[in-house]
Scaffold this motif. Structure first.
Motif, PDB file in Angstrom:
ATOM      1  N   ARG A 247      37.286  73.392  -8.303  1.00  0.00           N
ATOM      2  CA  ARG A 247      37.785  74.736  -8.005  1.00  0.00           C
ATOM      3  C   ARG A 247      39.272  74.619  -7.695  1.00  0.00           C
ATOM      4  O   ARG A 247      39.767  73.546  -7.331  1.00  0.00           O
TER       5      ARG A 247
ATOM      6  N   LYS B 165      37.766  77.731 -12.099  1.00  0.00           N
ATOM      7  CA  LYS B 165      37.373  78.669 -11.046  1.00  0.00           C
ATOM      8  C   LYS B 165      38.503  78.780 -10.041  1.00  0.00           C
ATOM      9  O   LYS B 165      38.872  77.796  -9.388  1.00  0.00           O
TER      10      LYS B 165
ATOM     11  N   CYS C  89      36.632  84.424 -11.813  1.00  0.00           N
ATOM     12  CA  CYS C  89      35.732  83.583 -12.610  1.00  0.00           C
ATOM     13  C   CYS C  89      35.344  84.276 -13.912  1.00  0.00           C
ATOM     14  O   CYS C  89      35.789  85.383 -14.191  1.00  0.00           O
TER      15      CYS C  89
END
Lengths: 412, 412
Positions: free
Chosen positions: A169, A226, A245
């Motif tokens: 992420r 993400k 996302c």
């Protein structure tokens, strides 16, 4: 070890205390087992100071020297962040763009990242280093000169590192706690979104929402990174902030995700230019060469063989546009009767991937504005957004009315 | 084209106006036909600010990160200087240490320059570039980390470039207009020297004259780089300032070239240590390991088998020295009765290559001080200097009396 990218913007590293607070957040993620890449901006105000010096020294500056000067703020923060982490017994070191190296094009002041070899940093992770602190916003050209990525470029640095390292992420720490349905300073009922799709975020960023640099969202979308936007000033849980996302990951959403606006627009109309093939290319080529960022474009037929050409651009580029038009006319590239300038307009947009499957959004938007007595000057649309140009004095009113009408204060 | 190196210190580039003034000086030399290498310091105050941040962040900092942070000030000035020159239509570009590259050892915060390949910059000169602006004080280690050369290191950068490029001269622009027989703030009759030998300058720099970094003088001496010290705040003629050169180039000179002083000294005496082989090595090894810079050393026999050991060091290192001695004593390395500390002493030195051929300089110095009622506490000598430690309150008096007695206000 899984890799996490954490980016801290200028306000999040504005003082040594704030750097310490950011470092603590990094420590939390390291404790969870991540190898962390931290991307830092310059302390807030520093880059502006440097840009000011460059402009004062040389109004038409050599962009290579501009880059050498303005990139220095990030180097300071990167070193201080590494030192702060070391003080907390977290093994860390700083990397400047050329040390990684962050390979970019030679388009100084607005370079694009071409590659980020991961071997240097991965080798250090393998040796036990837990955090690589990287100076954001900068890279190095094939010629070995320092480049920068344009204002807000550290967001792009962060996403590019997340892509290059296959990060789980990319967390963007900033001074707001996420992406809102609109700017809470304009509409107090604005609601923080838990999730938003890349496409919507891209439109919102392009349309004036300042939370993320447009290019960073493009890059995240392309590489399926993400992205999470969250506040560095609040205690954070695992699902804090807003996750940007793939739309597949968003189960339900409102038809309209948000209302964006851009206050300082101008509308310019070139009256009675000859209507011939190539005229649009001539006009907008001239504007582009003159450094004018044209946004919306409308063409009206004025009379037989003549047409009116209307466009919008940032209000501070009006003089430049005017000069470019006069120059083109005196060079005989094209001619026109007059250039009408309206410097008191703003752009308001509604954005949502739901528009693809729901009809009637445009009609509803126009009715809401009409009911409020707001005259629409120019309209443009894309698959997932509708933008209108209106008188600036109605901007707040329009944003609030649209936010209400599309029930953005309510979760889907 | 002959190459000239010009170095501008922090006060000479403290503002954009001063950078412009410095750039004009560079333009004058370019017009004379030189290819110029400009070495710049950070704007005055900037490096101190950065050092302060590092110290506040991490008192026992990682010197590699210290270097990454504190080197950034020079990068800003280098870019701004290049832009200023370009504005004056002088073809110029900036170089950061790693871009040249200035290859140094890995001794961070006090690295030594090992090599400066000239090919990159010479290739640009061949293409028509007239000025290479180089960020002083910094280099790059074999590991690819940024290094710095220690405070005042830009002088060393300048001399090293002059040596590497076979420069005709290395001009050091600063806030004083040359090297004086002593500090004019202490002796108003101090006289600017037109020339001074490397050896004398080296002694003066080591003894507290702050006009040049000691290491830069060493380097200039080794590579026979003609150094000129001059003011960036005055209109300059070709023979302005002070030329630091080989003694062969100085036809006539006073026996004594200058009087140097260092105000903040301390005298420490370790009373009654055992007098055995290796005791000096044990004591001064301990002090060195403890980070104490010992200057003068005197040993007196106290009584049978015992000796008193006296040394001087900067007054702010007294606590460190005391701690090192106590630690060594409790570890049984050596023992002593007491440590007497005198924190109110200063060092006054006379320096001159003429001492090699003229006798009686020491005798005259001691008589002058005696006539003024100044008690001498410690004496050290070298071939071309005599230093004495005296009570600090007599320092100005001693400097003035010596300046008078050796007729330093009169040219030879």
């Amino acid at each position: 070890m899984p890799v996490l990218v954490m980016k801290f913007g200028g306000t999040s590293v504005a003082t040594l205390d704030r750097i310490r607070r950011a470092a603590k957040r990094v420590g939390v993620e390291v404790a969870k087992g991540y190898d962390v890449i931290v991307i830092v901006s310059a302390m807030s105000g520093k880059t502006n100071e440097l840009v000011g010096w460059v402009n004062e020294t040389s109004p038409l500056y050599d962009a290579r020297e501009y880059d050498a000067v303005v990139s220095s703020g990030e180097n300071v923060t990167a070193g201080l962040m590494a030192l702060t982490l070391q003080e907390m017994d977290v093994p860390a070191r700083s990397w400047q763009g050329w040390q990684v190296p962050v390979q970019t094009t030679s388009a100084h002041a607005s370079a694009r990242i071409e590659a980020i070899p991961s071997d240097n940093i991965m080798a250090k992770f393998a040796e036990g280093m837990k955090v690589a602190v990287v100076a954001g916003f900068q890279g190095v050209s094939p010629e070995g000169r320092i480049t920068t990525l344009g204002r807000g470029g550290s967001d792009t640095t962060a996403v590019a590192f997340a892509a290059a390292f296959g990060a789980e992420r990319c967390d963007i720490y900033t001074d707001v706690d996420g992406v809102y349905t609109t700017d809470p300073r304009v509409e107090s009922k604005a609601r923080k979104l838990d999730k938003i799709s890349f496409e919507e975020m891209l439109e919102l960023a392009s349309l004036g929402a300042k939370v993320l640099q447009t290019r960073s969202v493009e890059l995240a979308m392309r590489y399926k990174v993400k992205l999470r936007v969250l506040s560095s000033f609040e205690e954070q849980s695992d699902d804090a902030g807003t996750l940007v996302c793939d739309e597949e990951e968003i189960m339900e959403s409102n038809v309209v995700a948000g209302v964006a606006f851009s206050r300082d627009e101008a509308k310019m109309t070139l009256v009675s230019v000859e209507d011939r093939p190539g005229i649009a290319a001539a006009i907008f080529g001239t504007l582009s060469d003159g450094g004018v960022n044209v946004d919306m474009i409308v063409q009206n037929i004025a009379e037989e063989g003549r047409t009116d050409m209307t466009w919008s651009c940032p209000v501070d580029q009006v003089k430049r546009a005017d000069a470019a038009m006069q120059k083109a006319a005196s060079a005989g590239v094209f001619n026109y009767d007059e250039l009408i300038v309206d410097e008191d307009v703003a752009k308001v947009s509604v954005v949502g991937i739901g528009m693809r499957s729901h009809t009637g959004v445009a009609a509803k938007m126009f009715k809401v504005l009409s009911d409020e007595g707001v005259n629409i000057k120019v309209i443009t649309t894309s698959e997932i957004k509708i933008s209108v140009l209106i008188d600036r004095k109605y901007m707040e009113l329009a944003v609030q009315a649209l936010h209400d009408a599309f029930e953005l204060d309510k979760a889907s």
